[in-house]
Design an enzyme around this catalytic site. Structure first.
Site, short mmCIF file in Angstrom:
data_model
loop_
_atom_site.label_atom_id
_atom_site.label_comp_id
_atom_site.label_asym_id
_atom_site.label_seq_id
_atom_site.Cartn_x
_atom_site.Cartn_y
_atom_site.Cartn_z
CG ASN A 1 6.61 18.14 4.95
OD1 ASN A 1 6.76 19.58 4.99
ND2 ASN A 1 5.99 17.61 5.48
CG ASP B 1 -0.96 10.08 5.17
OD1 ASP B 1 -0.98 9.81 6.92
OD2 ASP B 1 0.40 11.15 5.24
CB ILE B 2 -2.45 5.76 8.44
CG1 ILE B 2 -1.33 5.29 8.65
CG2 ILE B 2 -2.11 4.55 7.44
CD1 ILE B 2 -0.66 5.08 9.80
CG HIS C 1 6.97 11.30 2.58
ND1 HIS C 1 7.96 10.90 3.38
CD2 HIS C 1 6.00 11.81 3.60
CE1 HIS C 1 8.11 11.85 4.69
NE2 HIS C 1 6.56 12.47 4.77
CG HIS D 1 3.34 15.58 2.83
ND1 HIS D 1 2.23 14.58 3.36
CD2 HIS D 1 4.06 15.16 2.44
CE1 HIS D 1 2.98 14.55 4.33
NE2 HIS D 1 4.57 14.60 3.66
#
Length: 113
Positions: A88, A31-32, A101, A103
């Site tokens: 989410n 993740d950025i 997606h 996490h």
């Protein structure tokens, strides 16, 4: 470029990302804007907007994403100390990008919520 295009372009490698795993089914990358020391996103290579769009035809992708997240946790050496997996769904659920997606968070003690 809209938000869902970001993940599509990462999958196609049109946007540079630190990819940790990719095959025909999924792509996993850092993740950025990490929320923990290790924060990897795991996305299906086919577009699914969110959990509400899981159906009989694409149901297997969820189990595959979970299975690979465990493998990545082992690869990143966080499987023994612990990690968290989050999906989410929609705005109130914290989903910022309208593309399913997962996490994978770890590498440090995570806060309880």
């Amino acid at each position: 470029m809209n938000n869902k295009e970001i993940f599509k372009n990462i999958i196609k490698r049109k946007i540079k990302a630190k990819i940790v795993f990719q095959n025909k089914k999924i792509t996993a990358f850092h993740d950025i804007s990490p929320k923990s020391k290790l924060h990897i996103l795991i996305v299906p290579n086919i577009f699914i907007k969110n959990l509400n769009y899981i159906n009989k035809k694409n149901l297997n992708i969820l189990s595959y994403m979970l299975y690979k997240s465990i493998k990545i946790a082992k690869q990143e050496r966080i499987h023994k100390s612990g990690y968290r997996i989050i999906i989410n769904c929609n705005k109130n659920g914290g989903q910022k990008i309208p593309y399913l997606h997962l996490h994978l968070l770890g590498g440090e003690k995570l806060k309880n919520f």
